[in-house]
Write a protein that holds these residues in place. Structure first.
Motif, short mmCIF file in Angstrom:
data_model
loop_
_atom_site.label_atom_id
_atom_site.label_comp_id
_atom_site.label_asym_id
_atom_site.label_seq_id
_atom_site.Cartn_x
_atom_site.Cartn_y
_atom_site.Cartn_z
N TRP A 1 -93.03 50.22 -24.89
CA TRP A 1 -92.47 49.98 -26.02
C TRP A 1 -91.98 48.61 -26.15
O TRP A 1 -91.36 48.12 -26.90
N THR A 2 -92.08 47.77 -24.87
CA THR A 2 -91.41 46.65 -24.62
C THR A 2 -92.34 45.60 -25.86
O THR A 2 -93.41 45.79 -25.71
N SER A 3 -91.38 44.95 -26.22
CA SER A 3 -91.92 43.59 -27.21
C SER A 3 -91.00 42.70 -27.23
O SER A 3 -89.89 42.77 -27.48
N ALA A 4 -91.44 41.36 -27.05
CA ALA A 4 -90.57 40.28 -27.42
C ALA A 4 -90.86 39.64 -28.74
O ALA A 4 -90.41 38.58 -29.01
N ASP A 5 -91.18 40.34 -29.96
CA ASP A 5 -91.34 39.86 -31.11
C ASP A 5 -90.24 40.00 -31.86
O ASP A 5 -89.62 40.78 -32.59
N ALA A 6 -89.55 38.77 -31.96
CA ALA A 6 -88.30 38.52 -32.66
C ALA A 6 -88.48 38.37 -34.13
O ALA A 6 -89.54 37.95 -34.68
N GLN A 7 -87.88 39.23 -34.86
CA GLN A 7 -88.11 39.29 -36.60
C GLN A 7 -86.98 38.66 -37.05
O GLN A 7 -85.71 38.34 -36.71
N THR A 8 -87.23 37.79 -38.32
CA THR A 8 -86.38 37.12 -39.23
C THR A 8 -86.04 38.32 -40.34
O THR A 8 -87.12 38.68 -41.13
N PRO A 9 -85.02 38.55 -40.53
CA PRO A 9 -84.52 39.70 -41.55
C PRO A 9 -84.95 39.34 -43.03
O PRO A 9 -84.70 37.97 -43.37
N LEU A 10 -85.42 40.01 -43.88
CA LEU A 10 -85.65 39.79 -45.13
C LEU A 10 -84.51 40.16 -45.97
O LEU A 10 -83.91 41.01 -45.87
N THR A 11 -83.77 38.87 -46.62
CA THR A 11 -82.68 38.93 -47.37
C THR A 11 -82.84 38.30 -48.72
O THR A 11 -83.76 37.61 -49.10
N GLY B 1 -86.02 53.79 -37.84
CA GLY B 1 -85.88 52.83 -36.63
C GLY B 1 -86.94 51.78 -36.55
O GLY B 1 -87.54 51.35 -37.34
N SER B 2 -87.13 51.39 -35.19
CA SER B 2 -87.87 50.32 -34.97
C SER B 2 -89.49 50.67 -35.30
O SER B 2 -89.98 51.79 -35.71
N ASP B 3 -90.07 49.53 -35.59
CA ASP B 3 -91.70 49.48 -35.87
C ASP B 3 -92.20 50.14 -37.15
O ASP B 3 -93.31 50.33 -37.36
N VAL B 4 -91.18 50.47 -38.07
CA VAL B 4 -91.79 51.03 -39.38
C VAL B 4 -91.57 49.63 -40.59
O VAL B 4 -90.54 49.18 -40.68
N ASP B 5 -92.70 49.71 -41.26
CA ASP B 5 -92.61 48.84 -42.35
C ASP B 5 -93.63 49.28 -43.24
O ASP B 5 -93.89 50.38 -43.40
N TYR C 1 -85.31 47.50 -44.87
CA TYR C 1 -84.83 46.55 -44.35
C TYR C 1 -85.96 46.13 -43.14
O TYR C 1 -86.83 46.89 -42.99
N THR C 2 -85.62 45.00 -42.53
CA THR C 2 -86.45 44.30 -41.62
C THR C 2 -86.26 45.35 -40.24
O THR C 2 -85.14 45.05 -39.42
N THR C 3 -87.06 46.10 -39.62
CA THR C 3 -86.77 46.74 -38.45
C THR C 3 -87.29 45.94 -37.34
O THR C 3 -88.04 44.96 -37.24
N PRO C 4 -86.57 46.35 -36.10
CA PRO C 4 -87.15 45.72 -34.85
C PRO C 4 -88.62 45.90 -34.58
O PRO C 4 -89.24 47.00 -34.83
N VAL C 5 -89.27 45.12 -33.92
CA VAL C 5 -90.68 45.55 -33.31
C VAL C 5 -90.55 45.91 -31.84
O VAL C 5 -90.16 44.74 -31.32
N GLY C 6 -90.99 47.11 -31.66
CA GLY C 6 -90.83 47.39 -30.18
C GLY C 6 -89.33 47.66 -29.83
O GLY C 6 -88.56 47.78 -30.69
N VAL C 7 -89.24 47.65 -28.52
CA VAL C 7 -87.80 47.52 -27.86
C VAL C 7 -87.49 46.47 -27.11
O VAL C 7 -87.97 46.30 -25.96
N ALA D 1 -81.76 45.63 -29.13
CA ALA D 1 -80.56 45.57 -28.54
C ALA D 1 -79.45 45.23 -29.10
O ALA D 1 -78.25 44.99 -28.81
N ARG D 2 -79.78 44.35 -30.22
CA ARG D 2 -78.66 43.63 -30.84
C ARG D 2 -78.47 44.13 -32.33
O ARG D 2 -79.12 44.95 -32.73
N GLU D 3 -77.44 43.73 -32.90
CA GLU D 3 -77.28 44.41 -34.33
C GLU D 3 -77.41 43.45 -35.49
O GLU D 3 -77.31 43.65 -36.52
#
Length: 364
Positions: A25-35, A176-180, A210-216, A221-223
Motif C-alpha cells: 500500500w505504500t506510496s509517496a505520491d503527494a496529492q494537491t487537493p482540488l478546491t 478512503g485512499s485511492d478512489v477517484d 474530494y481528493t483522496t490520498p494515493v496509497g498509504v 497520515a496527515r489531515e
C-alpha cells in the motif's frame, strides 16, 4: 521537557514507520487537493442572458442557490444547464434532476474531447492512450445518475442509487485512499450492496467529491486532504437536506477523517458510521453533535497496525473503536480485510442496512 520531546519524536517516528510500511500500500505520491469552484465559473457569473445575476459558485450557500432556482421557470433552468453544464452539475442546492441533466451534458462534452485527443497525431502516444482511457471511462458513466462530475485532476463524481426525492432515508458513502473518477465503481459496489441489504428503502450517494490520498503515505497520515474535503462534504449534505432530510454518513478508512473534520450538523446529518478507520482527528465521539458508530475491525484489516495518536501533524487521534472514544460499536463478523465491510451476509452490512433504513443498527 527534553524527555517529553524525545518521547514525542519517538512516537512520531513510529507513526511514520507504521504508515509508510504497510506492504504494497505504500506510496509517496503527494496529492494537491482540488478546491474552489467548478470549471466555467467565470463564464457563469458573467452570464446575464436571463436578466438576473446568477449565484456565485464561490460563495453562494446551497440555500441561496436553491432559492434562486425556485424563482426560475423550468425552461430557464434548462437553458442554464445547456449553457453551463459543468457549473450547474456541481452546484449544491440546484435541483437534483437538473444536476443529472447538466452532468450528462458535461460528460458527453468531455467524452467527445477525449475521443478527439485519442486520435490527435500531434500528441505523444502516452497522451493519446490516457485520452482513450478517459473516453472509455466516460462512456461507462453515460446514463448514470451523476450528482457531481468534475474531470479535473484525478476526477471527482458522486453517483446516486435510488430516488433521492422519494426514498424514506438517504445514505452518503465517503471513501478512503485511492478512489477517484477512474476507480469510483469500487465505492459504487458498496452503495449497491447497502441499498440491496436495505431492501431498496434507502437512496445512496457514492460521493467521490474530494481528493483522496494515493496509497498509504504521508498524505494518508496527515489531515490536509481531509480538511480540504470536509467543506465539500458539508455543502453536499446542506444541498440535499431540504429534499432528503438528514443523511447518514458511512465513512471508510481515511474518509472517516473527512467526516470527522466536517463538523456535521444534526439538521443535515443523522449520524456517522466509521469503519476501517485510522481515527477521526478527534479524541472523543462527543466532540461531534451527532451519534457516531464505529465498526469493530476484522482480524484481517491492516488498519489495526496504524498507531492511534496525533503527533507533529501525523496520525488521526484516538481509536474510534476504543472504550474511551465512546462511539457506539457495531459488529464486523463475516467481513474480511480493509475494504470488505459491505460483504453480503456480514454482520457489518446487516447493521449498516438497518442504520441506513431506520436509524438503528438492529431491525428488532
Amino acid at each position: 521537557m527534553l524527555g517529553r520531546l524525545r518521547r514525542g519524536t519517538a512516537v512520531a517516528g513510529l507513526v511514520l514507520a507504521a504508515v509508510l510500511g504497510v506492504g504494497s500500500w505504500t506510496s509517496a505520491d503527494a496529492q494537491t487537493p482540488l478546491t474552489g469552484p467548478p470549471p466555467g465559473s467565470a463564464e457563469w457569473v458573467a452570464d446575464t442572458a436571463l436578466g438576473v445575476r446568477l449565484p456565485d459558485p464561490t460563495n453562494a450557500s446551497p440555500a441561496e442557490v436553491a432559492a434562486f432556482f425556485d424563482a426560475l421557470a423550468p425552461d430557464q433552468q434548462r437553458q442554464l444547464a445547456f449553457r453551463h453544464p459543468q457549473v450547474l452539475g456541481n452546484l449544491d442546492g440546484a435541483p437534483v434532476p437538473l444536476r443529472y441533466l447538466a452532468n450528462s451534458l458535461a460528460l458527453a462534452q468531455e467524452r467527445a474531447r477525449e475521443q478527439a485527443r485519442a486520435t490527435d497525431a500531434s500528441l505523444l502516444p502516452e497522451e493519446r492512450e490516457q485520452a482513450a482511457r478517459k473516453a472509455a471511462r466516460y462512456a461507462e458513466l453515460t446514463g448514470r445518475q451523476l450528482l457531481v462530475f468534475d474531470p479535473r485532476g484525478r476526477g471527482q463524481l458522486a453517483e446516486v442509487f435510488g430516488d433521492l426525492a422519494h426514498a424514506a432515508r438517504t445514505a452518503v458513502l465517503v471513501p478512503g485512499s485511492d478512489v477517484d473518477l477512474a476507480s469510483s465503481d469500487r465505492l459504487a459496489a458498496m452503495a449497491k450492496e447497502l441499498r440491496a441489504a436495505a431492501k431498496d428503502q434507502v437512496a445512496v450517494v457514492a460521493w467521490v467529491g474530494y481528493t483522496t490520498p494515493v496509497g498509504v503515505g504521508l498524505d494518508a497520515a496527515r489531515e490536509e486532504l481531509a480538511r480540504a474535503g470536509a467543506p465539500r462534504l458539508e455543502r453536499l449534505v446542506a444541498g440535499l437536506a431540504p429534499l432528503t432530510g438528514p443523511a447518514t454518513l458511512f465513512c471508510h478508512s481515511y474518509g472517516s477523517v473527512v467526516c470527522g473534520q466536517s463538523a456535521p450538523d444534526p439538521a443535515r446529518v443523522s449520524g456517522l458510521v466509521v469503519f476501517a478507520s485510522p481515527g477521526l482527528g478527534l479524541e472523543r465521539a462527543d466532540e461531534l453533535k451527532v451519534p457516531v458508530w464505529a465498526v469493530a475491525r476484522n482480524p484481517e484489516d491492516w488498519i489495526s497496525n496504524v498507531p492511534h495518536v496525533s503527533v507533529f501533524g501525523l496520525g488521526h487521534g484516538a481509536d474510534p473503536t476504543s472504550p474511551g472514544f465512546h462511539a457506539r460499536l457495531l459488529p464486523s463478523t463475516g467481513s474480511h480485510g480493509h475494504s470488505d465491510y459491505f460483504a453480503p451476509g456480514s454482520a457489518s452490512l446487516a447493521a449498516f442496512a438497518a442504520l441506513a433504513a431506520t436509524g438503528s443498527p438492529t431491525t428488532a
